[in-house]
Design a protein around this motif. Sequence first.
Motif, PDB file in Angstrom:
ATOM      1  N   SER A 258      -1.190  -0.378 -16.354  1.00  0.00           N
ATOM      2  CA  SER A 258       0.138  -1.278 -16.134  1.00  0.00           C
ATOM      3  C   SER A 258       0.935   0.597 -17.021  1.00  0.00           C
ATOM      4  O   SER A 258       0.318   0.927 -18.406  1.00  0.00           O
ATOM      5  CB  SER A 258       0.728  -1.403 -17.613  1.00  0.00           C
ATOM      6  N   THR A 259       1.839   1.043 -17.145  1.00  0.00           N
ATOM      7  CA  THR A 259       2.289   2.476 -18.325  1.00  0.00           C
ATOM      8  C   THR A 259       3.582   2.525 -18.267  1.00  0.00           C
ATOM      9  O   THR A 259       5.012   2.402 -16.837  1.00  0.00           O
ATOM     10  CB  THR A 259       1.865   3.872 -16.761  1.00  0.00           C
ATOM     11  N   GLU A 260       3.728   2.856 -19.027  1.00  0.00           N
ATOM     12  CA  GLU A 260       5.564   3.294 -19.082  1.00  0.00           C
ATOM     13  C   GLU A 260       6.155   4.043 -18.516  1.00  0.00           C
ATOM     14  O   GLU A 260       5.999   5.513 -18.581  1.00  0.00           O
ATOM     15  CB  GLU A 260       5.646   2.975 -20.654  1.00  0.00           C
ATOM     16  N   TYR A 261       7.463   4.163 -17.768  1.00  0.00           N
ATOM     17  CA  TYR A 261       7.577   5.049 -17.415  1.00  0.00           C
ATOM     18  C   TYR A 261       8.617   5.309 -16.929  1.00  0.00           C
ATOM     19  O   TYR A 261       9.714   4.218 -16.576  1.00  0.00           O
ATOM     20  CB  TYR A 261       6.875   5.034 -15.515  1.00  0.00           C
ATOM     21  N   GLY A 262       9.607   6.009 -18.099  1.00  0.00           N
ATOM     22  CA  GLY A 262      11.643   6.420 -17.778  1.00  0.00           C
ATOM     23  C   GLY A 262      11.529   4.671 -18.447  1.00  0.00           C
ATOM     24  O   GLY A 262      13.021   4.696 -17.792  1.00  0.00           O
ATOM     25  N   GLY A 263      11.083   4.374 -18.954  1.00  0.00           N
ATOM     26  CA  GLY A 263      11.738   3.474 -19.803  1.00  0.00           C
ATOM     27  C   GLY A 263      11.648   1.853 -18.719  1.00  0.00           C
ATOM     28  O   GLY A 263      11.707   0.472 -19.211  1.00  0.00           O
ATOM     29  N   ASN A 264      10.527   1.711 -17.570  1.00  0.00           N
ATOM     30  CA  ASN A 264      10.026   0.604 -16.801  1.00  0.00           C
ATOM     31  C   ASN A 264       8.844   0.758 -16.524  1.00  0.00           C
ATOM     32  O   ASN A 264       7.929   1.969 -16.854  1.00  0.00           O
ATOM     33  CB  ASN A 264      11.038   1.167 -16.145  1.00  0.00           C
ATOM     34  N   THR A 265       8.382  -0.111 -16.480  1.00  0.00           N
ATOM     35  CA  THR A 265       6.702   0.079 -16.004  1.00  0.00           C
ATOM     36  C   THR A 265       6.513  -0.032 -14.381  1.00  0.00           C
ATOM     37  O   THR A 265       6.919  -1.012 -13.937  1.00  0.00           O
ATOM     38  CB  THR A 265       6.231  -1.632 -16.992  1.00  0.00           C
ATOM     39  N   VAL A 266       5.793   0.888 -14.475  1.00  0.00           N
ATOM     40  CA  VAL A 266       5.048   1.132 -13.456  1.00  0.00           C
ATOM     41  C   VAL A 266       2.988   0.273 -13.489  1.00  0.00           C
ATOM     42  O   VAL A 266       2.556   1.211 -14.032  1.00  0.00           O
ATOM     43  CB  VAL A 266       5.095   2.356 -12.953  1.00  0.00           C
ATOM     44  N   TYR A 267       2.376   0.630 -11.877  1.00  0.00           N
ATOM     45  CA  TYR A 267       1.725  -0.552 -12.123  1.00  0.00           C
ATOM     46  C   TYR A 267       1.101   0.223 -11.001  1.00  0.00           C
ATOM     47  O   TYR A 267       1.238   0.639 -10.064  1.00  0.00           O
ATOM     48  CB  TYR A 267       1.455  -2.207 -12.212  1.00  0.00           C
ATOM     49  N   THR A 268      -0.487   0.593 -11.458  1.00  0.00           N
ATOM     50  CA  THR A 268      -1.595   1.540 -10.765  1.00  0.00           C
ATOM     51  C   THR A 268      -1.824   0.244 -10.261  1.00  0.00           C
ATOM     52  O   THR A 268      -3.396  -0.281 -11.381  1.00  0.00           O
ATOM     53  CB  THR A 268      -1.309   2.834 -11.436  1.00  0.00           C
ATOM     54  N   ILE A 269      -2.393   0.177  -9.331  1.00  0.00           N
ATOM     55  CA  ILE A 269      -3.598  -0.641  -8.778  1.00  0.00           C
ATOM     56  C   ILE A 269      -4.456   0.219  -7.670  1.00  0.00           C
ATOM     57  O   ILE A 269      -4.553   0.810  -6.497  1.00  0.00           O
ATOM     58  CB  ILE A 269      -3.064  -2.192  -8.105  1.00  0.00           C
ATOM     59  N   THR A 270      -6.137  -0.222  -8.446  1.00  0.00           N
ATOM     60  CA  THR A 270      -7.027  -0.121  -6.634  1.00  0.00           C
ATOM     61  C   THR A 270      -7.680  -0.773  -6.162  1.00  0.00           C
ATOM     62  O   THR A 270      -7.980  -2.037  -6.888  1.00  0.00           O
ATOM     63  CB  THR A 270      -7.801   1.407  -7.438  1.00  0.00           C
ATOM     64  N   MET A 271      -7.654  -0.869  -4.809  1.00  0.00           N
ATOM     65  CA  MET A 271      -8.998  -1.787  -4.531  1.00  0.00           C
ATOM     66  C   MET A 271     -10.449  -1.033  -3.522  1.00  0.00           C
ATOM     67  O   MET A 271     -10.025  -0.132  -2.716  1.00  0.00           O
ATOM     68  CB  MET A 271      -7.549  -2.338  -3.373  1.00  0.00           C
ATOM     69  N   ASP A 272     -10.753  -1.950  -3.714  1.00  0.00           N
ATOM     70  CA  ASP A 272     -12.069  -1.511  -2.527  1.00  0.00           C
ATOM     71  C   ASP A 272     -12.904  -2.308  -1.709  1.00  0.00           C
ATOM     72  O   ASP A 272     -12.767  -3.593  -2.489  1.00  0.00           O
ATOM     73  CB  ASP A 272     -13.551  -1.348  -3.891  1.00  0.00           C
ATOM     74  N   ILE A 273     -12.018  -2.223  -0.969  1.00  0.00           N
ATOM     75  CA  ILE A 273     -11.914  -2.993   0.411  1.00  0.00           C
ATOM     76  C   ILE A 273     -13.890  -3.315   0.840  1.00  0.00           C
ATOM     77  O   ILE A 273     -14.325  -2.249   1.333  1.00  0.00           O
ATOM     78  CB  ILE A 273     -11.371  -2.291   2.081  1.00  0.00           C
TER      79      ILE A 273
END
Length: 373
Positions: A258-273
């Motif tokens: 998770s990262t705080e971005y402009g007062g909001n939280t953005v989640y970065t998700i990686t998936m290895d299939i």
Amino acid sequence: MKKILTALLACAAVAPMALSLAACGEDVGANSGYELADTEAYPAVSAPYAEESRAELERWRSAGTLASDELTAEVAARLFAYACYNEEYVDRYVYFSSQTGETSISAGSSTVTKQDYKLIIHGDEQDPGYKYHYTIKNVDKISGPIGMFESLFEGGTRLRFVEDGKLYGFNGKNQRYVEDESLVDPVLTCDWEIDPSRWGTDDSLQLRREGDKLTLDGIAQDIVSLAQATADGDAEPVVHCNINILAEGIVKSASIASTEYGGNTVYTITMDIDTEVANADTASMQMLRSANGSSDCEWVSEEDGGGLKIIFQIWDNGLFKLYGLNETWNGSTYGFNGTASSNLSVRYSYSGRDTDLTEKQKMLDEVLAENPA
């Protein structure tokens, strides 16, 4: 994974893109361009699966450092599914995607870029809504005997307006890159001409899905049923990347940050299939093979020099900010057998400015005035 992460995060910061629309044959109007100016702005719409997405994120957060690999993979898969199915119910959205693929076969090799711009204003039975979607394919490089089939690789360059339940289609030719040094990434354009076979025909694909939104089990069933319909040529998948993301064990590993971005939280998700699971999954194979015009292609594992990875970002309400795919598959297409690898990146906006229809509507009205359906 570093390659796709770098490309996507760079894509998220790209300056607005100007895309020209030139006339060929029938004059399609003096359209000046399109921009995604608000990809960094918090979505100006309600997210249909916000509650479900936040519940999954809370489940992951609550586990803290004790979160198992299985839990993280399950949460990641569900977040991706909810983000895809948000698009069935959200009021409006627009995305721009760019995918570059490299194909190597006995008859030569090619590099092809495919770009899509899709804007949806959802409607209902009383107000059918609006759809604007173009696809441009361009052969960047081609060598060997396969060069005589270059037109096949560029087939499917087209523009689709859907308004009031009617489709107005254009075909594209003379594909080329926009000559604008201010663009950070290359952007394709082409010349458009009316497609008489797709002019004023019935089309209601922009309708919001009827009834209550699907549960997670309903989404899982819908992915499978739509994969079969896609194979039959009767539908298109809702889930992105041609992967049955809710199939058991298909996500081999995942990470969430998770990262705080402009007062909001953005989640970065990686998936290895897990390519072994994906290749054994009927729905995934139906979607992959339909998308690539192949009856036998399969994904190549990382151990064999390929890999299948998804990275995506969502806002804290579960709506896509962006997503990307790295994949390699082997099989036959256009009568040739070989290996193809591609890198896809897609970025979204939900703002009133980016989904404004004024210029697009003006273009369509001008063409209709000269070429009524």
